[in-house]
Design an enzyme around this catalytic site. Structure first.
Site, PDB file in Angstrom:
ATOM      1  N   ARG A 211       0.730  -1.205  -0.046  1.00 42.03           N
ATOM      2  CA  ARG A 211       0.087   0.143   0.106  1.00 42.03           C
ATOM      3  C   ARG A 211       0.842   1.206   0.146  1.00 42.03           C
ATOM      4  NH1 ARG A 211      -5.384  -1.342   3.786  1.00 42.03           N
ATOM      5  NH2 ARG A 211      -6.547  -2.156   2.303  1.00 42.03           N
TER       6      ARG A 211
ATOM      7  N   LYS B 228     -15.371 -15.001   4.456  1.00 46.62           N
ATOM      8  CA  LYS B 228     -16.193 -14.109   5.105  1.00 46.62           C
ATOM      9  C   LYS B 228     -17.723 -14.116   4.098  1.00 46.62           C
ATOM     10  CE  LYS B 228     -13.051 -10.640   6.184  1.00 46.62           C
ATOM     11  NZ  LYS B 228     -12.072  -9.448   5.510  1.00 46.62           N
TER      12      LYS B 228
ATOM     13  N   GLY C 141      -7.486  -8.435   0.594  1.00 39.98           N
ATOM     14  CA  GLY C 141      -6.005  -8.679   1.111  1.00 39.98           C
ATOM     15  C   GLY C 141      -5.433 -10.047   1.099  1.00 39.98           C
TER      16      GLY C 141
ATOM     17  N   GLY D 217     -12.437  -4.421   1.502  1.00 36.93           N
ATOM     18  CA  GLY D 217     -13.760  -3.877   1.839  1.00 36.93           C
ATOM     19  C   GLY D 217     -14.278  -3.220   0.700  1.00 36.93           C
TER      20      GLY D 217
END
Ligand SMILES: Nc1ncnc2c1ncn2[C@@H]1O[C@H](COP(=O)(O)OP(=O)(O)OP(=O)(O)O)[C@@H](O)[C@H]1O
Ligand SMILES: O=C(O)[C@H](O)COP(=O)(O)O
Length: 394
Positions: free
Chosen positions: A35, A198, A351, A374
């Site tokens: 990042r 998730k 990620g 997200g």
């Protein structure tokens, strides 16, 4: 079209840029600086064009308190190494104080400073106008570069734009271009691959994608909720019990829409959630009641690879198995290799999927690896991200 730093004269201006420097850390050391590297082109452009640059970011979730394990000091150091110049940094528990204001006021064109973790202040996540104004008062122009945090309406990602003109940096531009074209006008066949753990978070994405894709591949921990909906034995595999009904509905929705939905046909099962646990690979209707699914089997990997081979666009979010354990990484690796070998536009979001691709040394074979977890998902769902909405239109 959103305005970018190319559309505005930054020479001699004080510019405040929101980045997502929320990088993984272990014992005060940065373990993956993707990042930080992703924001460098924008930072370098602004400095080369004689802006005086104030950078800001969050790190982790310190919940509005100056918890030093979440300091951005290591980020300032890493940035200095990449930029080969000093990145001025004062670890202020209030983020902005008199000394920080003085540093910002005295910053010269071509110089750069970094503020302390904006989440040291509770007003950040509350999107408090007072804090937004405080940040804005340091500069004349706001540059949005935090794609990974663009789904949050916080003081430094959204509120600040009420007080300063807002333009985007190159990373936001690139993310929007690749993710946007993947969902809006994809080259076909368009294949989406969903995996990971998730399930609850990702089911809304599936609903949205069904109306857009030609093929939907479901693997990883997601598959067992669908198996359950099919009435199959799933042993002790992870299950999102609340979403079994929805999984069934999605299968029906896909069928009605003429979308091919592929689930794994075989499973690598383990007796425990451990790399060295006893394993057995079985067809999906033969899962032992006392074992859990840890990876897709070889037949599934081949089936998925074949489908990927036919695609013109592939979007992938979520690994095919527990790839952190070498004995259950094979399915994820095979899918990553199929993407790497294809001529399709390949977009990776999330990620862990990005880390998996990196771990297999295949990152440079992908068209685009999103810095957003997200954020990229909400984007793929078709939602308007607040951090992007505040950027001025051209
Ligand atoms: N069969 C499985 N059982 C349990 N966990 C699984 C299984 N398959 C994959 N996982 C786990 O899923 C995790 C990743 O899921 P996740 O949904 O977080 O994906 P992601 O790519 O990181 O997206 P995001 O950035 O949104 O979190 C990995 O840690 C992996 O071990
Ligand atoms: O890692 C992320 O997804 C972003 O940095 C956002 O972090 P958050 O989920 O704590 O808002």
């Amino acid at each position: 079209m959103k305005k970018t730093i190319r559309d505005i004269d930054v020479k001699g201006k004080k510019v405040i840029a929101r980045c997502d420097f929320n990088v993984p850390m272990q014992e005060g050391r940065i373990t993956d600086d993707t990042r930080i590297r992703a924001a460098l082109p924008t930072i370098e452009y602004l400095l080369e064009h004689d802006a005086a640059l104030i950078l800001m970011s969050h790190m982790g979730r310190p919940k509005g308190e100056p918890k030093m394990e979440f300091t951005l000091a290591p980020v300032a150091e890493r940035l200095s190494e990449y930029l080969k110049k000093e990145v001025k940094f004062k670890s202020s528990p209030t983020v902005v104080d008199d000394e920080v204001k003085k540093m910002a006021a005295e910053l010269k064109p071509g110089e750069v400073m970094l503020l302390e973790n904006v989440r040291f202040r509770k007003e950040e996540t509350e999107n408090d106008p007072g804090f937004a104004k405080e940040l804005a008062s340091l500069a004349e122009l706001f540059v949005q570069e935090a794609f990974g945090t663009a789904h949050r309406a916080h003081a430094s990602t959204a509120g600040i734009a009420d007080y300063l003109p807002a333009v985007s940096g190159f990373l936001i531009e690139k993310e929007v271009k690749f993710l946007g074209s993947a969902v809006e006008d994809p080259k076909r066949p368009f294949v989406a691959i969903m995996g990971g753990a998730k399930v609850g978070d990702k089911i809304p994405v599936i609903r949205n994608l069904i109306s857009r894709v030609d093929t939907l591949i479901i693997g990883g921990g997601m598959a067992y909720t669908f198996y359950k909906a099919m009435g199959l034995e799933i042993g002790t595999s992870i299950l999102d019990a609340d979403n079994v009904g929805l999984a069934g509905e999605l299968m029906k929705q896909a069928e009605e829409a003429g979308v091919k939905m592929l689930l794994p046909v075989d499973v690598v099962c383990a007796a425990a959630f451990e790399n060295d646990a006893e394993t057995v690979t079985v067809d999906r209707d033969k899962m032992p009641a006392d074992m859990m699914g840890m990876d897709i089997g070889p037949k599934s990997a081949e089936l998925f690879a074949e489908e990927i081979g036919k695609a013109a666009t592939v979007v992938w979010n979520g690994p095919m198995g527990v790839f952190e354990m070498p004995n259950f990484a094979e399915g994820t690796k095979k899918v990553a290799e199929a993407l790497a070998a294809s001529d399709a536009i390949t977009v990776i979001g999330g990620g862990d999927s990005a880390a998996a691709v990196e771990q297999f040394g295949l990152a440079d074979k992908m068209t685009h690896i999103s810095t957003g977890g997200g954020a990229s998902l909400e984007f793929l769902e078709g939602k308007t991200l607040p951090g992007i909405a505040v950027i001025q239109d051209k």
